[in-house]
Design an enzyme around this catalytic site. Structure first.
Site, PDB file in Angstrom:
ATOM      1  N   GLY A   3       3.974  25.842 -15.929  1.00 21.14           N
ATOM      2  CA  GLY A   3       4.677  24.854 -16.732  1.00 21.14           C
ATOM      3  C   GLY A   3       5.983  25.328 -17.331  1.00 21.14           C
ATOM      4  O   GLY A   3       6.596  24.617 -18.139  1.00 21.14           O
ATOM      5  N   LYS A   9      24.944  25.536 -23.026  1.00 19.62           N
ATOM      6  CA  LYS A   9      24.755  26.356 -24.229  1.00 19.62           C
ATOM      7  C   LYS A   9      25.908  27.351 -24.404  1.00 19.62           C
ATOM      8  O   LYS A   9      26.357  27.596 -25.538  1.00 19.62           O
ATOM      9  CB  LYS A   9      23.420  27.088 -24.138  1.00 19.62           C
ATOM     10  CG  LYS A   9      22.231  26.139 -24.165  1.00 19.62           C
ATOM     11  CD  LYS A   9      20.926  26.844 -23.844  1.00 19.62           C
ATOM     12  CE  LYS A   9      19.759  25.875 -23.875  1.00 19.62           C
ATOM     13  NZ  LYS A   9      18.483  26.511 -23.457  1.00 19.62           N
TER      14      LYS A   9
END
Length: 446
Positions: free
Chosen positions: A192, A210
């Site tokens: 995940g 970012k």
């Protein structure tokens, strides 16, 4: 404009989005309501949560759920808006509507901020509202506020970070296990950590957004994601980790923002010219002694190097519902305090307006791996290509294998454009069978 509030009346909060982060924000507001009231000076009261499907959120009272975020923002009893929808639109329109109504906004939306900070900051300034976005970079790690406030009296030279947990998980696993990129990507997806389509993470799109935000803050220059040089990590192999180990290095996906001198033939900073800002996201070798080398798994870290403060490192969980919600709540408390006591968030600072350096002007070290014929003059021919372009070689490692030799050449700092020319020229030499790898080497002073 939002109406004046009696001094003892609760501040109304609207939450846009009820994914992992939104769910945690609502939980924290409920579970820590008394402490938050003490810290702020007034209670925070949830006025509503905008969601796509109210039936999926049965833990929230039905009267608080709405599918009309614009109407929720427009309510006169809403003072503060938390945007955790993500993406560009409708998030951009909703944030602008809130700011133009004088309502302060807290957002975790890196993609939006990487391209539209100027527009949002102008709306906040014009309507005397606050815009906070600590959670947009590196989750729970407090790095935005230190750049805006703590280091506002210093001169930042460089910001280097591991800002994507998925890519760091994959590269850390490759380093520890010796497995291939494909194997570790599959493992990250199974656990995940990676999406079914992992391109935003492994191809550097997330890191570029970012990096743009960090560079804008560090160098007082508006940087957007589209000017960030971006290189993915899908071609990194186990062989490159073996090369890194021979040099006592590892491989990390880095976001690098730094001041660089003026371009070739242009006046330097002291001669009437301007410095430039180099912003790039790519895999790179980094020495094991560097603080970022030990950042493993899905963790993030950012190293800031400033003239007077020296080297500062910010480390922690860079994603996840609760960690990111922690950063959101920190911003929400700051925005709420400003409402109570009349303060303001720091304004956008882009006075420097430094040009963005193309990747070719960046000064970097490189590690080149070559397969060459094991015959007289081969090494001299290779060295000649570096010398003819004025690039100094730091070390050469050689391993013999039958009729060929494996060379690992480590350079001193040189312009990217020149290193590119050298790699192309080496591939054309008769004595060179192949140029198997070209990687940057970051985190050294040479």
């Amino acid at each position: 404009m939002s109406r004046p509030r009696p001094r003892d009346e609760a501040l109304g909060v609207a939450v846009l989005g009820m994914g992992n982060v939104g769910t945690e924000v609502v939980r924290i507001m409920h579970e820590h309501a008394d402490e938050l009231r003490q810290r702020i000076g007034r209670a925070l009261e949830l006025r509503g949560v905008a969601v796509r499907d109210p039936h999926r959120h049965r833990g929230i009272p039905a009267e608080l759920l709405t599918t009309d975020p614009a109407a929720l923002i427009a309510r006169p009893d809403v003072d503060l808006v938390v945007e955790v929808i993500g993406g560009i639109d409708p998030a951009r329109r909703l944030i602008l509507a809130a700011l133009c109504a004088g309502k302060s906004v807290v957002t975790a939306n890196k993609a939006l901020l990487a391209d539209y900070t100027g527009e949002l900051a102008a709306a906040a300034e014009n309507h005397r509202a606050d815009l906070y976005f600590e959670a947009a970079v590196a989750g729970a790690i407090p790095v935005v506020r230190p750049l805006i406030q703590s280091l506002s009296g210093d001169r930042v030279h460089r910001v280097t970070g591991i800002v994507n947990g998925t890519s760091n998980f994959i590269l850390s696993a490759m380093d520890h296990s010796g497995a291939s990129y494909t194997e570790m990507l599959a493992e990250a997806q199974r656990l995940g950590f990676a999406e079914a389509d992992p391109s935003a993470d492994v191809e550097g799109f997330d890191g570029a957004a970012k990096a743009a935000i960090l560079a804008s803050l560090a160098f007082h220059t508006r940087v957007t994601a589209n000017v960030v040089y971006r290189e993915g990590m899908s071609r990194i192999t186990a062989a490159e980790f073996r090369t890194a180990a021979e040099l006592d290095c590892t491989v990390k996906m880095l976001a690098v923002s730094e001041r660089v001198d003026a371009g070739p033939g242009e006046p330097g900073p002291g001669e009437g010219g301007k410095e430039r800002v180099s912003v790039r996201v790519h895999p790179a070798l980094i020495p094991r002694t560097h603080p970022l080398a030990g950042v493993d798994g899905a963790f993030n870290a950012v190293v800031v190097e400033a003239q007077n403060a020296g080297r500062l490192m910010f480390y922690g969980q860079g994603a996840g519902g609760a960690p990111t919600a922690s950063a959101v709540m920190g911003d929400l408390v700051m925005a709420a305090r400003n409402k109570v006591y009349g303060g303001r968030a720091p304004r956008e600072s882009v006075y420097a307006e430094l040009p963005i350096a193309p990747i070719g002007d960046a000064l970097t070290r490189h590690v080149l791996s070559l397969t060459v014929s094991d015959r007289a003059g081969a090494l001299a021919a290779v060295a000649g290509e570096f010398a003819s372009r004025g690039v100094s070689i730091a070390t050469v490692h050689q391993q013999l294998a039958r009729a060929e030799a494996q060379l690992t050449v480590v350079t001193h700092r040189a312009r990217e454009s020149v290193l590119g020319e050298i790699a192309a020229a080496l591939a054309e030499l008769d004595s060179v069978t192949s140029v198997t790898s070209v990687l940057r080497l970051e985190g050294t002073e040479e």
